[in-house]
Design an enzyme around this catalytic site. Sequence first.
Site, PDB file in Angstrom:
ATOM      1  N   LYS A  48       0.802  -1.220   0.000  1.00 13.51           N
ATOM      2  CA  LYS A  48       0.000   0.000   0.000  1.00 13.51           C
ATOM      3  C   LYS A  48       0.843   1.282   0.000  1.00 13.51           C
ATOM      4  O   LYS A  48       0.377   2.328  -0.443  1.00 13.51           O
ATOM      5  CB  LYS A  48      -0.952   0.013   1.205  1.00 13.51           C
ATOM      6  CG  LYS A  48      -2.041  -1.044   1.154  1.00 13.51           C
ATOM      7  CD  LYS A  48      -3.284  -0.488   0.561  1.00 13.51           C
ATOM      8  CE  LYS A  48      -4.502  -1.389   0.509  1.00 13.51           C
ATOM      9  NZ  LYS A  48      -4.472  -2.710   1.082  1.00 13.51           N
ATOM     10  N   SER A  80      -9.017   0.963   8.155  1.00 10.44           N
ATOM     11  CA  SER A  80      -8.624   0.454   9.465  1.00 10.44           C
ATOM     12  C   SER A  80      -7.284  -0.247   9.338  1.00 10.44           C
ATOM     13  O   SER A  80      -6.706  -0.697  10.303  1.00 10.44           O
ATOM     14  CB  SER A  80      -9.671  -0.535   9.965  1.00 10.44           C
ATOM     15  OG  SER A  80      -9.825  -1.557   9.015  1.00 10.44           O
ATOM     16  N   GLU A 105      -9.718 -14.146  -3.748  1.00 10.77           N
ATOM     17  CA  GLU A 105     -10.513 -13.527  -2.687  1.00 10.77           C
ATOM     18  C   GLU A 105     -10.777 -14.537  -1.577  1.00 10.77           C
ATOM     19  O   GLU A 105     -10.726 -15.745  -1.798  1.00 10.77           O
ATOM     20  CB  GLU A 105     -11.902 -13.147  -3.238  1.00 10.77           C
ATOM     21  CG  GLU A 105     -11.918 -11.974  -4.150  1.00 10.77           C
ATOM     22  CD  GLU A 105     -13.339 -11.681  -4.623  1.00 10.77           C
ATOM     23  OE1 GLU A 105     -13.762 -10.538  -4.508  1.00 10.77           O
ATOM     24  OE2 GLU A 105     -14.025 -12.617  -5.108  1.00 10.77           O
ATOM     25  N   GLY A 123     -16.085 -13.624   0.985  1.00 10.80           N
ATOM     26  CA  GLY A 123     -16.335 -12.330   0.335  1.00 10.80           C
ATOM     27  C   GLY A 123     -15.963 -12.363  -1.124  1.00 10.80           C
ATOM     28  O   GLY A 123     -15.009 -11.721  -1.542  1.00 10.80           O
ATOM     29  N   ASP A 134     -17.226 -11.095  -3.809  1.00  8.81           N
ATOM     30  CA  ASP A 134     -17.936 -10.112  -4.639  1.00  8.81           C
ATOM     31  C   ASP A 134     -17.236  -9.861  -5.976  1.00  8.81           C
ATOM     32  O   ASP A 134     -17.886  -9.614  -6.985  1.00  8.81           O
ATOM     33  CB  ASP A 134     -18.100  -8.788  -3.886  1.00  8.81           C
ATOM     34  CG  ASP A 134     -16.752  -8.177  -3.544  1.00  8.81           C
ATOM     35  OD1 ASP A 134     -16.057  -8.745  -2.689  1.00  8.81           O
ATOM     36  OD2 ASP A 134     -16.377  -7.160  -4.155  1.00  8.81           O
ATOM     37  N   SER A 190       1.283  -9.849  -0.276  1.00  9.44           N
ATOM     38  CA  SER A 190       0.951  -8.425  -0.260  1.00  9.44           C
ATOM     39  C   SER A 190       1.232  -7.685   1.036  1.00  9.44           C
ATOM     40  O   SER A 190       1.349  -6.459   1.023  1.00  9.44           O
ATOM     41  CB  SER A 190      -0.511  -8.247  -0.667  1.00  9.44           C
ATOM     42  OG  SER A 190      -1.345  -9.051   0.142  1.00  9.44           O
TER      43      SER A 190
HETATM   44  C1  LIG Z   1      -5.258  -3.757   0.838  1.00  9.81           C
HETATM   45  C2  LIG Z   1      -4.661  -5.097   0.830  1.00  9.81           C
HETATM   46  C3  LIG Z   1      -5.035  -6.064  -0.127  1.00  9.81           C
HETATM   47  C4  LIG Z   1      -6.111  -5.810  -1.155  1.00  9.81           C
HETATM   48  O1  LIG Z   1      -5.746  -4.789  -2.036  1.00  9.81           O
HETATM   49  P1  LIG Z   1      -6.835  -4.093  -2.985  1.00  9.81           P
HETATM   50  O2  LIG Z   1      -6.072  -3.075  -3.748  1.00  9.81           O
HETATM   51  O3  LIG Z   1      -7.872  -3.483  -2.080  1.00  9.81           O
HETATM   52  O4  LIG Z   1      -7.435  -5.149  -3.813  1.00  9.81           O
HETATM   53  C5  LIG Z   1      -4.380  -7.282  -0.110  1.00  9.81           C
HETATM   54  N1  LIG Z   1      -3.431  -7.563   0.803  1.00  9.81           N
HETATM   55  C6  LIG Z   1      -3.061  -6.675   1.741  1.00  9.81           C
HETATM   56  C7  LIG Z   1      -2.017  -7.060   2.729  1.00  9.81           C
HETATM   57  C8  LIG Z   1      -3.648  -5.408   1.790  1.00  9.81           C
HETATM   58  O5  LIG Z   1      -3.283  -4.524   2.726  1.00  9.81           O
END
Ligand SMILES: *Cc1c(COP(=O)(O)O)cnc(C)c1O
Length: 321
Positions: free
Chosen positions: A60, A85, A211, A215, A217, A311
């Site tokens: 992020k 959050s 996903e 969830g 969606d 991620s």
């Molecule tokens: C936000 C997040 C996601 C999902 O990312 P999106 O851009 O909302 O699809 C996946 N893994 C982690 C660790 C995140 O913080």
Amino acid sequence: MDNLESQNLAVCFEDVAAAHDRIRNVAHRTPVMTSRTANDLAGARIYFKCENLQRGGAFKFRGAYNALSQFTPGQKAKGVITFSSGNHAQAIALAAQILSIRAVIVMPLDSPPVKLAATRGYGAEVVLYDRYKEDSEAISRKLAAEHDLTLIPPYDHAHIIAGQGTAAKELFEDAGSMDVLITPLGGGGLLAGSAIAAKALHPACTIIGVEPEAGNDGQQSLRRGEIVHIETPKTIADGAQTRHLGELTFPVLRRHVDEIVTVSDAQLVEAMSFFASRMKILVEPTGCLAAAALFSKVIPGRGRKAGIVLSGGNVDLKQSL
Ligand SMILES: *Cc1c(COP(=O)(O)O)cnc(C)c1O
């Protein structure tokens, strides 16, 4: 929406490349890891892009810094606001601190204390709200208007999508072409950015989003050809508890993504423990989505060369142990 090819998407590869130039000296170029045990488990040749080791503990930071570094002097002087959050809150707070921008983060009253502390630790002002009674996005819009703050949402913003695409761009640069690229899916910023990078660099690469089962969606939305809204899903993948895809992310996923699959919380826990015990890395449940799909054969390995985005790595050990 009928003629998909002629429809302009919000973000193109040049935007991802420009984002990469902006964040290059500030974000970590995270390592790409491999593991023979993981390859054997999945029946694939896997390259893990370790965004759990990114600044702020998740990818992020890429989108957040890309967005804030493009603020005009006027926007910089006033500040940024967002609602989250989780990892987006910390990413905006950190990017704002680096760029000396005021940051206001709207967070649920019942956020884990470590997350509140981390966000405040980066110098952000936290506004608490009751997530059972109030709407964080509405609160953010109101505060943004009152205090002349720029709202940067967690996924549905062109600069966020472009920034998130830089992780996949680095993965291809460092590990070469892939048969398949797999990423977690929440609101779609990560998957959309990754897909744009993949399709520009290696058009034949298959792109899959994962996903939580509770969830799905995104899976429903691609099947129906329209954005499907759901109630906040109950899952340990808190970074993917989004209720719907974005107006900007959905068309990108529709154009470029081959498939969206789901995994259970139990499969996430198994993957998390694999990373801790075998690869000695801490990956949060949401960060395990893509790997869990491959480990559990929800996505068949077939000896393919697979890129996986891990991620994030923000786990509240006090809560988990
Ligand atoms: C936000 C997040 C996601 C999902 O990312 P999106 O851009 O909302 O699809 C996946 N893994 C982690 C660790 C995140 O913080």
